[in-house]
Design an enzyme around this catalytic site. Structure first.
Site: not given
Ligand code: CTP
Length: 153
Positions: A45, A47
């Site tokens: 991805k 990441k």
């Molecule tokens: N999620 C959420 N609220 C946030 C961050 C994440 O509800 N503030 C949710 C995402 O929508 C997803 C889950 O947590 O369903 C896992 O998200 P992930 O991508 O691991 O976390 P992120 O903090 O969004 O990471 P990144 O910034 O790398 O996208």
């Protein structure tokens, strides 16, 4: 009848947004399954995580409202996971809105609001800022070191 909920994510640098999402999932059903993205899948991805898969999976698995952790190693596995685990609800943050509607033939698909003002990306940015030292501070540090050296001579 007991309800099974499933979600997918990377869960790097576990934060309050992750916790709130998992808590919401446990309110929606009786069994919560979390598919945590493997390091290899994240690479696919584009990441790069700070925390390796084994530790991310252990942290998510230690949360009281999580019943089972499985590895997420591909985009395609969702269909077979839903069938294999008898999933009633597929739920994920609204950043994925519309992306998994194809699962609607098999289970309910729910997109949940994200917790505002926090994400792993933001945490990584803050960490970078926190660790970066300005040229001016670096120059001052060298001056102090020079003075100390002179004292020792
Ligand atoms: N999620 C959420 N609220 C946030 C961050 C994440 O509800 N503030 C949710 C995402 O929508 C997803 C889950 O947590 O369903 C896992 O998200 P992930 O991508 O691991 O976390 P992120 O903090 O969004 O990471 P990144 O910034 O790398 O996208």
């Amino acid at each position: 009848m007991s309800k099974t909920v499933i979600t997918y994510g990377t869960f790097d640098m576990f934060h309050i947004g992750h916790l709130k999402l998992l808590r919401r999932l446990s309110e929606m059903g009786d069994k919560v399954i979390v598919a945590v993205s493997t390091d290899e899948f994240n690479e696919l991805k584009g990441k790069k995580t700070l925390i390796p898969y084994d530790q991310r999976a252990a942290i998510v698995g230690a949360i009281d409202c999580v019943d089972m952790v499985i590895p997420e190693g591909s985009w395609e596995q969702k269909l077979s996971d839903v069938k294999e685990h008898g999933v009633d609800i597929f739920a994920i943050g609204e950043d994925w809105k519309g992306k998994f509607d194809f699962l609607e033939d098999l289970c309910e698909v729910v997109y949940l609001p994200r917790t505002r003002n926090i994400s792993t990306t933001d945490l990584k940015r803050s960490l970078k800022r926190f660790l970066s030292i300005s040229q001016e501070d670096l120059r001052k540090a060298f001056e102090v070191l020079e003075l100390l050296k002179r004292d020792l001579e």
